[in-house]
Write a protein that holds these residues in place. Structure first.
Motif, PDB file in Angstrom:
ATOM      1  N   GLU A 164       0.831  -1.204   0.000  1.00 41.89           N
ATOM      2  CA  GLU A 164       0.000   0.000   0.000  1.00 41.89           C
ATOM      3  C   GLU A 164       0.870   1.261   0.000  1.00 41.89           C
ATOM      4  OE1 GLU A 164      -3.061   0.081   3.024  1.00 41.89           O
ATOM      5  OE2 GLU A 164      -4.282   1.350   1.698  1.00 41.89           O
ATOM      6  N   GLN A 173       0.754   4.226  -2.698  1.00 40.77           N
ATOM      7  CA  GLN A 173       0.552   5.629  -2.288  1.00 40.77           C
ATOM      8  C   GLN A 173       1.700   6.512  -2.746  1.00 40.77           C
ATOM      9  OE1 GLN A 173      -2.253   6.568  -1.127  1.00 40.77           O
ATOM     10  NE2 GLN A 173      -3.095   4.539  -0.690  1.00 40.77           N
ATOM     11  N   MET A 202      -7.853  -2.111  -2.129  1.00 41.27           N
ATOM     12  CA  MET A 202      -6.771  -1.218  -1.736  1.00 41.27           C
ATOM     13  C   MET A 202      -6.426  -0.246  -2.864  1.00 41.27           C
ATOM     14  SD  MET A 202      -3.464  -2.811   0.154  1.00 41.27           S
ATOM     15  CE  MET A 202      -2.349  -3.076  -1.213  1.00 41.27           C
TER      16      MET A 202
END
Ligand SMILES: [Zn+2]
Ligand SMILES: [Zn+2]
Lengths: 198, 198
Positions: free
Chosen positions: B128, B132, B159
């Motif tokens: 993740e 990001q 996600m």
């Protein structure tokens, strides 16, 4: 795919095991690295201990950790009855058959002058000493049915000639040209019962 | 037959290898002791080095001896295309197919709350962060078709939702309920070419 050096080194090292090719070796290495590093470390220790600590019995040349192996130390076994085999794996096969209650003499090879295997290399001088010393009353030849096995049996037969030692040979049920270690226990038991004087 | 302690210890230790039962383990131990003690010592060293020296890549969690694995260090590969797999063995299978030129993310497990495997345990927090940070433009899900594999794929899909990351999933040719590592290279190559957006 190029493995990292340590992984490739482990894969290569696994191929020293019988029946393990590059693909099995890779699965073994990955399995331990992914799922069982403790088992891998334990296997490393067991290997080191065994390769360094397992020596030869001074009487029968089988694997032993002390001067004598468990079979040579076992007073319930007939220590004057000696079965001559090529390898420790053969001892194992015969023990599994449950038929035999004497001891062994393990040649760790067979007569093969072309490969530099003479009588001394396979311990036959040591066996002769035991015969001369009167320690042996009966010899059972189980050296296999290959050319080298036959030559080895013949050499021992000559050696015993003129002594009081009885010689027999396991015969029935042992497949021609085969290694004893692949023979099942029942067949070996049968071969022992069916042994004949030579 | 009772083996001596070191021999028995070695036989037991060999059974930690995949596909090796007591009988194969015995053959391996005897083979090394009889014929290849050097190979046995070498295997012990390779095991110790690998179990201690092979760690995880800080970016993709695959096997690595330094901070990054060879694939993450390879500038000729598309480092923004990420194939998510369960295990290093899956990486190996896909690399053998020769089809894929991106990098990987190795979960080292699959989502399975019942076994204590949550998102953090399989590194999804790390994945993740990479999403990001904008390091990833495409994710290819190759987590297998088991229930856990499906759950893992679903979690990653959630996600990625709302980001610019494209997600596809290898599909055609992967057998139902099977592990990727047993799939042949041609089938895997086909599955990669036939991947579909999800
Ligand atoms: Zn002995
Ligand atoms: Zn990596």
């Amino acid at each position: 795919m190029k493995h990292s050096p340590l992984v490739q080194g482990l894969i290569d090292a696994f191929t020293c095991l019988p029946g393990v090719g590059p693909r099995s070796a890779q699965r073994m290495a990955y399995h331990l690295l992914e799922r069982n590093r403790e088992g891998g470390g334990h296997l490393a220790e067991a290997l080191t201990s065994a390769m360094e600590g397992v020596r030869q019995c001074s009487r029968c040349r089988n694997f032993a950790e002390r001067d004598l192996c468990p079979i040579c130390l076992d007073s319930r076994r007939d220590q004057s009855q000696v079965c001559v085999v090529s390898s420790p794996a053969d001892v194992l096969a015969i023990e599994h058959s449950g038929e035999y209650r004497g001891r062994y003499f393990v040649l760790l090879g067979q007569l093969s002058p072309i490969d530099g295997m003479g009588p001394r290399q396979i311990g036959l001088d040591q066996l002769e000493q035991q015969i001369q010393a009167g320690d042996i009353s009966e010899i059972i030849l189980a050296t296999g049915t290959t050319v080298e096995g036959e030559a080895t049996a013949h050499y021992i037969l000559e050696m015993v000639h003129g002594t009081a030692v009885t010689v027999s040979r396991i015969a029935q049920g042992v497949p021609m040209g085969g290694d004893l270690e692949f023979v099942d226990g029942a067949t070996l038991a049968h071969a022992f019962r069916g042994r004949r004087p030579v």
